[in-house]
Scaffold this motif. Sequence first.
Motif, PDB file in Angstrom:
ATOM      1  N   SER A  83       0.822  -1.218   0.000  1.00  0.00           N
ATOM      2  CA  SER A  83       0.000   0.000   0.000  1.00  0.00           C
ATOM      3  C   SER A  83       0.857   1.270   0.000  1.00  0.00           C
ATOM      4  N   ASP A  84       2.100   1.167   0.438  1.00  0.00           N
ATOM      5  CA  ASP A  84       2.996   2.333   0.472  1.00  0.00           C
ATOM      6  C   ASP A  84       3.843   2.472  -0.785  1.00  0.00           C
ATOM      7  N   VAL A  85       4.071   1.376  -1.520  1.00  0.00           N
ATOM      8  CA  VAL A  85       4.953   1.445  -2.690  1.00  0.00           C
ATOM      9  C   VAL A  85       4.269   2.154  -3.860  1.00  0.00           C
ATOM     10  N   LYS A  86       2.948   2.039  -3.950  1.00  0.00           N
ATOM     11  CA  LYS A  86       2.159   2.753  -4.960  1.00  0.00           C
ATOM     12  C   LYS A  86       2.673   2.542  -6.388  1.00  0.00           C
ATOM     13  N   LEU A  87       3.039   1.324  -6.728  1.00  0.00           N
ATOM     14  CA  LEU A  87       3.436   0.962  -8.085  1.00  0.00           C
ATOM     15  C   LEU A  87       2.511  -0.137  -8.584  1.00  0.00           C
ATOM     16  N   GLU A  88       2.160  -0.062  -9.836  1.00  0.00           N
ATOM     17  CA  GLU A  88       1.333  -1.076 -10.472  1.00  0.00           C
ATOM     18  C   GLU A  88       2.233  -2.041 -11.245  1.00  0.00           C
ATOM     19  N   GLU A  89       1.680  -3.161 -11.690  1.00  0.00           N
ATOM     20  CA  GLU A  89       2.467  -4.136 -12.448  1.00  0.00           C
ATOM     21  C   GLU A  89       3.091  -3.495 -13.685  1.00  0.00           C
ATOM     22  N   HIS A  90       2.316  -2.706 -14.406  1.00  0.00           N
ATOM     23  CA  HIS A  90       2.826  -1.893 -15.515  1.00  0.00           C
ATOM     24  C   HIS A  90       2.687  -0.455 -15.070  1.00  0.00           C
ATOM     25  N   ASP A  91       3.808   0.234 -14.916  1.00  0.00           N
ATOM     26  CA  ASP A  91       3.754   1.608 -14.428  1.00  0.00           C
ATOM     27  C   ASP A  91       4.720   2.463 -15.229  1.00  0.00           C
ATOM     28  N   THR A  92       4.411   3.739 -15.337  1.00  0.00           N
ATOM     29  CA  THR A  92       5.240   4.668 -16.097  1.00  0.00           C
ATOM     30  C   THR A  92       5.932   5.622 -15.134  1.00  0.00           C
ATOM     31  N   LEU A  93       7.248   5.659 -15.203  1.00  0.00           N
ATOM     32  CA  LEU A  93       8.071   6.549 -14.391  1.00  0.00           C
ATOM     33  C   LEU A  93       8.999   7.303 -15.329  1.00  0.00           C
ATOM     34  N   ASP A  94       9.048   8.611 -15.206  1.00  0.00           N
ATOM     35  CA  ASP A  94       9.870   9.447 -16.094  1.00  0.00           C
ATOM     36  C   ASP A  94       9.545   9.171 -17.568  1.00  0.00           C
ATOM     37  N   ASP A  95       8.277   8.986 -17.869  1.00  0.00           N
ATOM     38  CA  ASP A  95       7.774   8.752 -19.234  1.00  0.00           C
ATOM     39  C   ASP A  95       8.233   7.433 -19.846  1.00  0.00           C
ATOM     40  N   ILE A  96       8.649   6.490 -19.028  1.00  0.00           N
ATOM     41  CA  ILE A  96       9.084   5.184 -19.514  1.00  0.00           C
ATOM     42  C   ILE A  96       8.274   4.120 -18.782  1.00  0.00           C
ATOM     43  N   GLU A  97       7.759   3.155 -19.543  1.00  0.00           N
ATOM     44  CA  GLU A  97       6.980   2.082 -18.928  1.00  0.00           C
ATOM     45  C   GLU A  97       7.915   1.016 -18.378  1.00  0.00           C
ATOM     46  N   PHE A  98       7.644   0.628 -17.136  1.00  0.00           N
ATOM     47  CA  PHE A  98       8.385  -0.436 -16.475  1.00  0.00           C
ATOM     48  C   PHE A  98       7.401  -1.507 -16.026  1.00  0.00           C
ATOM     49  N   ARG A  99       7.893  -2.713 -15.832  1.00  0.00           N
ATOM     50  CA  ARG A  99       7.086  -3.812 -15.319  1.00  0.00           C
ATOM     51  C   ARG A  99       7.613  -4.190 -13.939  1.00  0.00           C
ATOM     52  N   PHE A 100       6.702  -4.218 -12.970  1.00  0.00           N
ATOM     53  CA  PHE A 100       7.022  -4.600 -11.600  1.00  0.00           C
ATOM     54  C   PHE A 100       6.250  -5.866 -11.257  1.00  0.00           C
ATOM     55  N   SER A 101       6.754  -6.619 -10.295  1.00  0.00           N
ATOM     56  CA  SER A 101       6.076  -7.825  -9.850  1.00  0.00           C
ATOM     57  C   SER A 101       6.188  -7.887  -8.333  1.00  0.00           C
ATOM     58  N   PHE A 102       5.040  -7.998  -7.670  1.00  0.00           N
ATOM     59  CA  PHE A 102       5.034  -8.079  -6.216  1.00  0.00           C
ATOM     60  C   PHE A 102       4.343  -9.368  -5.814  1.00  0.00           C
ATOM     61  N   GLY A 103       5.141 -10.350  -5.482  1.00  0.00           N
ATOM     62  CA  GLY A 103       4.637 -11.664  -5.097  1.00  0.00           C
ATOM     63  C   GLY A 103       5.623 -12.300  -4.145  1.00  0.00           C
ATOM     64  N   ASP A 104       6.014 -13.542  -4.462  1.00  0.00           N
ATOM     65  CA  ASP A 104       6.996 -14.213  -3.608  1.00  0.00           C
ATOM     66  C   ASP A 104       8.314 -13.445  -3.594  1.00  0.00           C
ATOM     67  N   PHE A 105       8.756 -12.996  -4.769  1.00  0.00           N
ATOM     68  CA  PHE A 105       9.959 -12.176  -4.887  1.00  0.00           C
ATOM     69  C   PHE A 105       9.607 -10.964  -5.739  1.00  0.00           C
ATOM     70  N   ASP A 106      10.306  -9.854  -5.511  1.00  0.00           N
ATOM     71  CA  ASP A 106       9.958  -8.633  -6.241  1.00  0.00           C
ATOM     72  C   ASP A 106      11.157  -7.838  -6.728  1.00  0.00           C
ATOM     73  N   ASN A 107      12.365  -8.295  -6.429  1.00  0.00           N
ATOM     74  CA  ASN A 107      13.541  -7.580  -6.922  1.00  0.00           C
ATOM     75  C   ASN A 107      14.707  -8.530  -7.102  1.00  0.00           C
ATOM     76  N   VAL A 108      15.681  -8.065  -7.867  1.00  0.00           N
ATOM     77  CA  VAL A 108      16.886  -8.840  -8.153  1.00  0.00           C
ATOM     78  C   VAL A 108      18.001  -8.342  -7.251  1.00  0.00           C
ATOM     79  N   VAL A 109      18.508  -9.210  -6.405  1.00  0.00           N
ATOM     80  CA  VAL A 109      19.754  -8.934  -5.696  1.00  0.00           C
ATOM     81  C   VAL A 109      20.849  -9.375  -6.656  1.00  0.00           C
ATOM     82  N   CYS A 110      21.697  -8.439  -7.061  1.00  0.00           N
ATOM     83  CA  CYS A 110      22.667  -8.714  -8.130  1.00  0.00           C
ATOM     84  C   CYS A 110      23.716  -9.726  -7.694  1.00  0.00           C
ATOM     85  N   ASP A 111      23.811 -10.815  -8.459  1.00  0.00           N
ATOM     86  CA  ASP A 111      24.755 -11.886  -8.164  1.00  0.00           C
ATOM     87  C   ASP A 111      25.214 -12.544  -9.466  1.00  0.00           C
ATOM     88  N   ARG A 112      25.653 -11.703 -10.420  1.00  0.00           N
ATOM     89  CA  ARG A 112      26.191 -12.149 -11.706  1.00  0.00           C
ATOM     90  C   ARG A 112      25.166 -12.864 -12.591  1.00  0.00           C
TER      91      ARG A 112
END
Length: 194
Positions: free
Chosen positions: A41-70
């Motif tokens: 409720s605080d993140v206020k992002l939709e699955e398809h959302d536009t930020l800085d005039d660019i469409e991005f895809r977000f996913s909020f479920g079991d995992f929602d981000n990439v911890v960089c590991d090569r």
Amino acid sequence: MKRFFIVNLKDYYNHKMVYGQLPKENAEQEFGLDNTCILKSDVKLEEHDTLDDIEFRFSFGDFDNVVCDRQKIEVNDIATKLHLIGFSYWGDTTEYFKIVYEDLSEEIIWVPFVDWSHKSYNTLRNFGWNEKNISIARTVITSGAVINLAYFHHVTCEIAKRKIIKEIVLPNNIFTHIFASDLKKVLTNPKNLL
């Protein structure tokens, strides 16, 4: 003709930061980042959302981000810019992404990751990141062990070569988090579409 295409990271997500409700603190199982998370409720992002005039895809479920590991992100297309939504944890850093082209030549792109607690552009200038296009994509409040403002940053990086990108290899830094990515593609000929 110019267009963007979304690089779907869902198969690469390996960490959960956004929760539907605050998990109960349990000494045996940590959640988010040191028992600090962001409520949906605080993140206020939709699955398809536009930020800085660019469409991005977000996913909020079991995992929602990439911890960089090569991780190796398959692309198989031509692009001129890489756009990322993310942040670092435990301080500002600059990491490199390796662009591997279809002909197996490589290009290194230096990508700044701004700590999620920073919004000051003085910080960005002090790190010599003036040449990178960095903006605050979203400001959210955290929940759990630490209640504070956190910032999702949008970083734009130029890709020099105009060749088919086979894959993008992420850095080896588990304190860097990517929530979404996008590539800007410039087509000079529709036959370039794969």
